[in-house]
Design a protein around this motif. Structure first.
Motif, short mmCIF file in Angstrom:
data_model
loop_
_atom_site.label_atom_id
_atom_site.label_comp_id
_atom_site.label_asym_id
_atom_site.label_seq_id
_atom_site.Cartn_x
_atom_site.Cartn_y
_atom_site.Cartn_z
N THR A 361 0.87 -1.17 0.00
CA THR A 361 0.00 0.00 0.00
C THR A 361 0.91 1.22 0.00
O THR A 361 1.79 1.34 0.85
N VAL A 362 0.71 2.12 -0.96
CA VAL A 362 1.58 3.28 -1.14
C VAL A 362 0.73 4.54 -1.13
O VAL A 362 -0.31 4.61 -1.82
N ASP A 363 1.15 5.51 -0.34
CA ASP A 363 0.49 6.82 -0.37
C ASP A 363 0.75 7.48 -1.72
O ASP A 363 1.89 7.68 -2.12
N TYR A 364 -0.34 7.81 -2.44
CA TYR A 364 -0.22 8.38 -3.77
C TYR A 364 -0.74 9.82 -3.82
O TYR A 364 -1.04 10.35 -4.89
N THR A 365 -0.82 10.45 -2.65
CA THR A 365 -1.41 11.78 -2.59
C THR A 365 -0.65 12.78 -3.45
O THR A 365 -1.24 13.68 -4.05
#
Length: 883
Positions: A361-365
């Motif tokens: 799970t990767v923060d893509y903000t």
């Protein structure tokens, strides 16, 4: 000159050719001499000083003395080897400057660019398309590095070199075991601890078992701090949109902006990593001529948080993350080796099955900052009647990935009698890889896009049920990439005289590559088949004009000649290697080598599509259906010598490499496509010198040094990349002009049979350029808009705007081209300890001067983040061996 047994063993352990020393004691005649390990660089067991190719190695004892366990640590002590990536399990290896850009690690498995360096665990290739395997170095005999192309013996992805981790095998010497315990404290970070153990059992005279287990809990040191809108953190997307939306927002302050909130994720020391695993080996002596070894390795690598800091926030240990970053990387590897003799032939059959699962799970903000397409997903400025009606809602995004990779290999080879004046190694190799991945993106704000549930296009999915996914998911990659290879290889050596030997090697290979699946917007399977068959109805069905495609192929702008009607890409070729070596005496070897290496083509998801921008350099440009094979031709001369009665060793190699059709990742959403793809950037040339020096300065002091000097340059650039890729004459990324290390070990006798020692090391890496895209000024512009200030990172200005060519935003503004500079650094380690024949106690300080090195600059969030090393760490290690 007199030396006791223990002192001699310590000298042996530290004095490696690039640190590597012999495992078995040899007779001492006139004082201590540097011992030499046996390596298998030519798929025969030979002295490292007698192999007429460049080989560096770290012995298992040297790894232990240096406190090296994981991927990042042992690469630091091999100056012609570099790694680039975003943390444990997320790195790529490059050797001798033959580096290019891998796409950001979050979607590397979809792109599946093959590595340029092959990685082996014992006899098995474990290199993976997309991400290299990060194997913990527990109970290891040595790490071998073979710089330069090794393709004739080691195949595809040995383009610029091969790294081999050789484990300790079960032995028939009875019961033995050992345990290593460690704990450490990191400045402004969490405590770490580790345990490693092995046991060797001789169950019968012909049956032995070795079991190795480890657990390494690495505490974090990077803080996820609270986002403060307007005070240096994310400030929403309105200002960025003001630049890229064609003037829709003449006054960004009129827009209603919602900044992302990360209060629930605020955490100190958030970047933890845990390696845990077990290896079991069983050795069976079938009879006097035949042996069987079966091993299984199982490893789990779990990380939380990110290993890069944001240079726009507090110091060198702060980030803003809005989703919980996690990565779980598990693999199981079962291998077998059957070896024996048939008359005078040595016969080896080896095989392996590797299964790897990745869940991330990767923060893509930060995707919100990316440009033309990204802004659309969080603001309604395309439909707002007036600027006052514009709303920019919560831009929080994520990427979730589930990837399963498998690899099956078989190799059968024979070696003729090594004592004869002619010798042959020949074999057949089979390799089957499959990567299956489902990537889910939350890109759009659900208030603006309430009906987000998507299924894959045109089918029910390759690796999933086809959807619907959860209501937040707005884009899906669902693809499978299969690669099958068969190869025949051989190498012949002939002793012209007692001192001169020539050798010639060749490898024929055939590779079949099949890429299938879909994204939320593209039926990948059907699209690739359409370009393979060139059936007008199929091309029209995937949205392409058959006449335009025929014209692009006729002009040479598109190549589809490697595809069959089913969309399967097939490539075959022969590569060669030749060398001559001269050994005027037992202590000196001089050699010259020519060798070739390659990487296979890579198929693109959106191949054949027209670029978004059809002006200037992009007029008529279509995305390649696949990148073609890139090849490396290498010329080198080298010497290996022991001098001063064996207390000084100098190994050095000078080389020149020519790369044709260098593969690279491309991501240019403003000009071409918002989906990453691979392309051939052009040609390059590399010149350099590698060197290793070991000096037994006194009976009690061992000094080792190794270095790499590089001069790299692009010699040709594809026309459509003019102003985008670095210009002709520019350096390749990631590798420094100079890098090296210096190590010393001093020991002294104590009472009661004890020996004290002091270890010290210095590692220097010079400035390196980041990536193959000259986008640093564009990223700096975005950084200033988001944070109100630039990153402060160094930039190499490589291409000012000229003739209307440069980076262009949707308003037509041109930007100069440049790349970030990963500034040089020096790391120092020191350790103090006491040992005897059975146990060792040690206190160490890693990163003595608390240097925060710039290991990699990560641009996947469209503002630069700096991957760095662990701050100053003080710890202790205890080890005990029992027999």
């Amino acid at each position: 000159m007199k030396i006791n047994k223990l002192s001699y063993a310590i000298i042996t352990a530290l004095s490696a050719s690039s640190l590597a020393m012999a495992q078995d004691a040899t007779e001492v005649k006139e004082g201590p001499k540097i011992e030499t390990i046996e390596v298998t660089a030519t798929k025969r067991t030979e002295s490292i000083q007698d192999v007429p190719v460049t080989v560096s190695a770290l012995s298992g004892q040297a790894l232990e003395n240096l406190g090296v366990d994981n991927f990042q640590d042992y690469v630091e002590f091999l100056p012609n080897v570099v790694f680039q990536g975003t943390g444990p399990g997320q790195n790529e290896i490059y050797i001798r400057g033959a580096a290019t850009s891998q796409t950001n690690i979050a979607v590397s498995t979809v792109q599946a660019l093959q590595p340029s360096v092959a990685f082996y665990l014992d006899e098995q290739p474990v290199s993976m398309q997309g991400r290299n395997l990060d194997i913990y170095a527990a109970d290891v005999a040595r790490v071998e590095v073979l710089p330069g192309p090794q393709g004739t013996l080691f195949g595809a992805s040995s383009q610029s070199g091969t790294v081999r981790m050789i484990t300790n095998k079960p032995n028939f010497n009875g019961f033995s075991g050992g345990v290593d315990l460690g704990a450490s404290f990191t400045k402004d970070g969490e405590m770490s601890n580790s345990v490693e153990a092995f046991m060797n059992f001789t169950l019968r005279d012909d049956l032995a078992v070795r079991v190795t287990a480890y657990n390494d809990n690495q505490g974090g040191w990077i803080d996820n701090i609270r986002n403060e809108p307007g005070e240096g953190g994310y400030i929403g997307s309105a200002i960025v949109i003001d630049r890229i939306s064609g003037g829709v927002l003449p006054d960004a302050s009129q827009a209603s902006v919602v900044s992302p909130n990360n209060d629930a994720l605020v955490e100190k020391d958030s970047n933890d990593a845990i390696y845990s695993g077990v290896r079991v080996g069983v050795a069976h002596e079938i009879n006097a001529d035949w042996d069987l070894l079966v091993q299984h390795t199982q490893q789990q690598l779990d990380t939380e948080g990110v290993f890069a800091y944001d240079p726009n926030l507090e110091g060198t240990q702060s980030v803003n993350r809005f989703q919980a970053d996690k990565n779980s990387d598990t693999f199981g590897l079962t291998t077998w080796t059957l070896s024996g003799r048939l008359a005078e032939l040595e016969v080896v059959y080896t095989g392996g099955f590797l299964d790897r699962d990745i869940a991330s799970t990767v923060d893509y903000t930060g995707y919100t900052n990316g440009g033309l397409f990204a802004a659309y997903y969080v603001c309604n400025h395309y439909t707002a009647a007036t600027p006052a009606d514009v709303e920019c809602l919560d831009p929080t995004k994520f990427y979730k990935e589930d990837t399963d990779t498998s690899r099956v290999t078989h190799e059968f080879r024979v070696n003729t009698d090594a004592s004869k004046d002619w010798r042959i190694t020949a074999g057949v190799f089979y390799d089957s890889q499959e990567l299956s991945t489902v990537g889910q993106f939350k890109i759009a704000n659900t208030e603006l896009f309430p009906n987000l549930a998507r299924t894959t296009v045109g089918q029910e999915g390759i690796n999933s049920d086809g959807g619907p996914f959860n209501s937040e998911v707005s884009f899906v990659n669902d693809v499978t990439h299969g690669i099958d290879q068969i190869a025949l290889f051989g190498q012949a050596e002939y002793d012209i005289t007692d001192t001169v030997t020539v050798s010639l090697g060749a490898r024929w290979y055939e590779i079949e590559d099949e890429y299938k699946g879909s994204t939320s917007t593209v039926d990948v399977t059907r699209r690739i088949r359409a370009f393979g068959s060139l059936d007008p109805a199929e091309l029209a069905a995937v949205g392409e004009d058959p006449a335009a495609i025929d014209a692009a192929i006729a002009s040479g702008q598109l190549d589809v000649s490697l595809l069959d009607d089913d969309g399967v890409l097939t490539v075959d070729d022969v590569i060669y290697k030749a060398s001559i070596d001269w050994k005027p005496n037992d202590d000196l070897l001089v050699f010259a080598t020519y060798s070739e290496g390659f990487r296979p083509p890579v198929t693109n998801r959106v191949g054949g599509g027209l670029a978004t921008n059809q002006s200037g350099a992009f007029d008529g440009f279509r995305i390649p259906v696949y990148s073609t094979t890139d090849t490396l031709k290498n010329y080198e001369i080298g010497m290996k010598g022991d001098f001063l009665d064996g207390i000084l060793r100098v190994n050095a190699t000078a080389y020149m490499s020519e790369i044709t059709d260098l593969q690279t990742s491309r991501f240019d959403p403003t000009n071409i496509s918002f989906l990453v793809f691979t392309d051939n950037v052009g040609d390059a040339e590399i010149q350099g010198i590698d060197g290793d020096i070991t000096w037994l300065a006194t009976d009690n002091l061992v000094i080792d040094a190794s270095f790499s000097i590089l001069d790299t340059e692009l010699t040709r650039i594809n026309a459509e990349l003019d102003g985008i890729a670095p210009p002709v004459g520019a350096a390749l990324p990631y590798s420094a002009d100079f890098s090296g290390n210096l190590r010393a070990r001093y020991f002294y006798e104590m009472d009661n049979g004890l020996t004290g020692f002091v270890n010290g090391s210095l590692v220097y890496t010079g400035d390196r350029l980041a990536g193959m895209s000259m986008d640093a000024y564009v990223l700096e512009d975005t950084t200033r808009l988001v944070y109100g200030v630039g990153s402060g990172l160094s930039i190499e200005n490589e291409a000012p705007v000229y003739d209307g060519v440069g980076y262009t935003d949707t308003n037509g503004n041109l930007f100069a081209g440049g790349r970030y500079i990963q500034d040089g650094y020096t790391l120092a380690n020191v350790a103090f300890g006491v040992t005897n024949d059975e146990w060792k106690a040690e206190i160490y300080i890693d990163n003595l001067f608390d240097e925060r090195a710039v290991l990699h600059i990560d641009n996947q969030q469209f503002t630069p983040k700096v991957v760095t090393n662990r701050p100053r760490t003080i710890g202790f290690r205890l080890s005990y061996d029992f027999y």
